[in-house]
Design a protein around this motif. Structure first.
Motif, PDB file in Angstrom:
ATOM      1  N   UNK A 233      25.087  44.026  -0.166  1.00  0.00           N
ATOM      2  CA  UNK A 233      24.184  43.844  -1.291  1.00  0.00           C
ATOM      3  C   UNK A 233      23.141  42.763  -1.107  1.00  0.00           C
ATOM      4  N   UNK A 234      23.410  41.797  -0.203  1.00  0.00           N
ATOM      5  CA  UNK A 234      22.447  40.728   0.079  1.00  0.00           C
ATOM      6  C   UNK A 234      21.809  40.870   1.455  1.00  0.00           C
ATOM      7  N   UNK A 235      22.021  42.014   2.089  1.00  0.00           N
ATOM      8  CA  UNK A 235      21.476  42.223   3.430  1.00  0.00           C
ATOM      9  C   UNK A 235      22.263  41.524   4.514  1.00  0.00           C
ATOM     10  N   UNK A 236      23.530  41.123   4.183  1.00  0.00           N
ATOM     11  CA  UNK A 236      24.310  40.336   5.155  1.00  0.00           C
ATOM     12  C   UNK A 236      24.774  41.119   6.371  1.00  0.00           C
ATOM     13  N   UNK A 237      24.540  42.468   6.370  1.00  0.00           N
ATOM     14  CA  UNK A 237      24.888  43.252   7.561  1.00  0.00           C
ATOM     15  C   UNK A 237      23.735  43.304   8.569  1.00  0.00           C
ATOM     16  N   UNK A 238      22.545  42.880   8.155  1.00  0.00           N
ATOM     17  CA  UNK A 238      21.416  42.822   9.095  1.00  0.00           C
ATOM     18  C   UNK A 238      20.881  44.168   9.516  1.00  0.00           C
ATOM     19  N   UNK A 239      21.089  45.188   8.677  1.00  0.00           N
ATOM     20  CA  UNK A 239      20.695  46.553   9.035  1.00  0.00           C
ATOM     21  C   UNK A 239      19.332  46.945   8.454  1.00  0.00           C
ATOM     22  N   UNK A 240      18.690  45.995   7.738  1.00  0.00           N
ATOM     23  CA  UNK A 240      17.390  46.310   7.148  1.00  0.00           C
ATOM     24  C   UNK A 240      17.492  47.006   5.820  1.00  0.00           C
ATOM     25  N   UNK A 241      18.704  47.096   5.265  1.00  0.00           N
ATOM     26  CA  UNK A 241      18.911  47.769   3.981  1.00  0.00           C
ATOM     27  C   UNK A 241      19.874  46.938   3.136  1.00  0.00           C
ATOM     28  N   UNK A 242      20.230  47.466   1.949  1.00  0.00           N
ATOM     29  CA  UNK A 242      21.210  46.771   1.112  1.00  0.00           C
ATOM     30  C   UNK A 242      22.369  47.690   0.740  1.00  0.00           C
ATOM     31  N   UNK A 243      22.497  48.801   1.461  1.00  0.00           N
ATOM     32  CA  UNK A 243      23.590  49.744   1.205  1.00  0.00           C
ATOM     33  C   UNK A 243      24.853  49.352   1.946  1.00  0.00           C
ATOM     34  N   UNK A 244      26.012  49.554   1.301  1.00  0.00           N
ATOM     35  CA  UNK A 244      27.289  49.241   1.946  1.00  0.00           C
ATOM     36  C   UNK A 244      27.536  50.147   3.148  1.00  0.00           C
ATOM     37  N   UNK A 245      28.362  49.685   4.069  1.00  0.00           N
ATOM     38  CA  UNK A 245      28.607  50.409   5.316  1.00  0.00           C
ATOM     39  C   UNK A 245      30.124  50.549   5.514  1.00  0.00           C
ATOM     40  N   UNK A 246      30.700  51.771   5.339  1.00  0.00           N
ATOM     41  CA  UNK A 246      32.163  51.920   5.395  1.00  0.00           C
ATOM     42  C   UNK A 246      32.754  51.994   6.798  1.00  0.00           C
ATOM     43  N   UNK A 247      31.917  52.102   7.828  1.00  0.00           N
ATOM     44  CA  UNK A 247      32.390  52.114   9.223  1.00  0.00           C
ATOM     45  C   UNK A 247      31.473  51.215  10.063  1.00  0.00           C
ATOM     46  N   UNK A 248      31.926  50.759  11.210  1.00  0.00           N
ATOM     47  CA  UNK A 248      31.093  49.875  12.038  1.00  0.00           C
ATOM     48  C   UNK A 248      29.772  50.508  12.431  1.00  0.00           C
TER      49      UNK A 248
END
Length: 550
Positions: A233-248
């Protein structure tokens, strides 16, 4: 530490142990909870972790691998079998002797610990199965997690708020616990009650480092790629989006950059590259990305710390604080620091990143298990000490009582006037019959170490040698050793030696000891066999000091 090291006598060994203990002592005084421990207890600490919602819990291990806990004990997180808080350290018998390798904790809090053997133990809050035992009952004592980890050696652990992750020695990642945002990487949002291997994109990858934010997970693989999953939600995955990611999912924006380490804050992420650079992304409301503003970033952004290479990054999922250490030893901090928002890396006066979290993070917790760093660098003195009696490097042997002592001519010449005058370059073996093997070995070892290791009775022979070789400092050390080892049984023998070698200070010391323990000393074998002239002088002197008055 001293101009003149103490001799290795009876009391000196205890002193040396104390000095070594002081050298190895952890500097834990900056964390308030340690004010509950006595100075004697703190001196023994070799590993420690302060955790909890307010830094009110601590686990520590001592120099002999005993494990103690202290603090509030929320959700039974101290592992003592109950929920009673304690201001006195309580021993965790089930973990004593286990040798802790790493430790992490969640927000409940729950604790995940791995031993050097690779076993995993968990306890504390368990409403979301974050203990990995298949239940949602709180764990009040440390219990080993074995499901799916049998024959696996765990080398790293990480906790989010209510989920857990471990890394095995063969590069596999296992997760369990709370999964509302996909943080266990299973592909669903169902909580995971037992450890399961994270596969998907990691199936054929060897992972070398892991970290957790509050509700997200990260893994660095051996080729330097970073894989992320969970809440975004805060972009902490660094993927350029704010959507959750259920797999690596691999962070594509880091293509061509080899990452060595990843560290997660509450909702922000730091990575350290093999070139010593930092990238950051995620939440930034306190400036924790170090970009000079408070805007969230969903893509990796370069953090300018210093012209110097960065060698360590630090963050903790319970805080909004970031820290880094450079190759030259400078420590920087940014983010939420004592309630202030520091948006650029700020140079501190600290020597380690741990101190940043002790003094400036909220709460004042530890971002890792703090351990005494092994120092494998040897000083010149330590190197010389190591080479004593080493046949591989020695160029001279002394033959004493049928046994060899291996030494180095150049060192003997540098350290001793006697050897400077008698040693020749052609010498390979020198026979010694004037002194016993223990005495001569102790003398040669003294030339390498500045210390002597002998019982007081043998120190008499070394005193004889020191007198003959005119080694005045050695003479003093022998006298100190004899003083520290005197007892009723050997007092007369030591007095005789002091008289023989004209060690007046030692003679006076031994005489006073004999007078103070006169009844017992006069009943010993040594007194019965005392030299006639010495006995006569002893009785005369004792009479003069009133030893025989009623």
């Amino acid at each position: 530490m001293e101009d003149e090291p103490p001799p290795q006598g009876v009391g000196a060994k205890a002193l040396e142990a104390t000095l070594l203990s002081a050298l190895k002592m952890l500097d834990v005084g900056k964390w308030p909870i340690f004010s509950l421990c006595s100075p004697e207890e703190i001196k023994l600490i070799r590993q420690a972790c302060v955790f909890g919602s307010a830094g009110n819990e601590v686990l520590y291990a001592t120099e002999n691998d005993e494990v103690f806990v202290l603090g509030m004990n929320c959700s039974g997180c101290l592992g003592t079998g109950d929920m009673q808080s304690t201001i006195e350290p309580r021993r965790l018998d089930s973990l004593c002797g286990k040798k802790i390798a790493c430790l992490s904790y969640g927000s409940g809090p729950h604790v995940v610990l791995a031993t050097e053997e690779g076993e995993v133990y968990t306890w504390g809050h368990n409403a979301y199965s974050q203990l990995g035992n298949g239940t949602t009952n709180h764990g009040f004592i440390p219990c080993q997690v074995s499901t799916n980890l049998v024959n696996k050696k765990v080398i790293e652990v990480a906790c989010g708020s209510h989920h857990s992750m471990v890394l095995t020695s063969d590069g596999e990642v296992y997760t369990w616990g709370y999964n509302n945002s996909g943080q266990v990487g299973s592909g669903s949002t169902a909580n995971q009650p037992i450890p399961r291997r994270v596969t998907s994109c990691l199936q054929n990858k060897i992972v070398v480092n892991i970290a957790c934010g509050q509700m997200c997970s990260m893994a660095v693989v051996e080729n330097g790629e970073v894989y992320v999953w969970g809440y975004n939600g805060n972009g902490q995955l660094g993927l350029g989006s704010s959507g959750n990611q259920p797999t690596p999912c691999r962070i594509a924006a880091l293509q061509g950059i080899r990452v060595q380490r990843v560290a997660c804050g509450y909702a922000h992420t730091l990575v350290l590259t093999d070139e010593g650079q930092i990238y950051a992304w995620g939440a930034n409301s306190y400036g924790q990305l170090g970009t000079g503003n408070k805007s969230n970033q969903s893509y990796p952004t370069t953090v300018i710390v210093d012209k110097d290479r960065v060698v360590e990054i630090a963050a903790c999922h319970s805080a909004h604080t970031s820290a880094a250490k450079t190759q030259s030893g400078q420590v920087y901090m940014w983010g939420q620091c004592r309630g202030q928002s520091v948006t650029f890396p700020h140079l501190t006066h600290f020597a380690c990143t741990d101190d940043v979290f002790a003094c400036f993070a909220t709460p004042a917790v530890m971002w890792r298990l703090l351990s005494v760093e092994p120092d494998d660098h040897l000083t010149v003195a330590q190197s010389l000490k190591k080479e004593f009696d080493n046949p591989e490097t020695a160029d001279l042997k002394f033959l004493v009582d049928g046994k060899y002592i291996h030494v180095h001519k150049v060192l003997l010449k540098i350290r001793c006037e006697h050897f400077r005058s008698i040693l020749n370059n052609d010498d390979e073996i020198i026979e010694m019959s004037e002194f016993s093997y223990p005495v001569y070995r102790a003398f040669l070892e003294y030339l390498y170490t500045d210390n002597i290791r002998l019982p007081p009775e043998d120190a008499i022979g070394l005193l004889d040698l020191a007198t003959l070789y005119r080694e005045n400092r050695l003479k003093k050390l022998c006298q100190q050793t004899i003083k520290q080892g005197i007892c009723e049984e050997n007092a007369i023998a030591l007095l005789s030696a002091a008289v023989k070698y004209e060690a007046q200070d030692l003679e006076e010391f031994c005489f006073r000891f004999c007078i103070n323990h006169l009844t017992v000393v006069t009943q010993t074998q040594g007194f019965a066999e005392m030299d006639h002239d010495l006995l006569k002088n002893f009785i005369s002197k004792a009479s003069r000091v009133g030893a025989f008055r009623n």
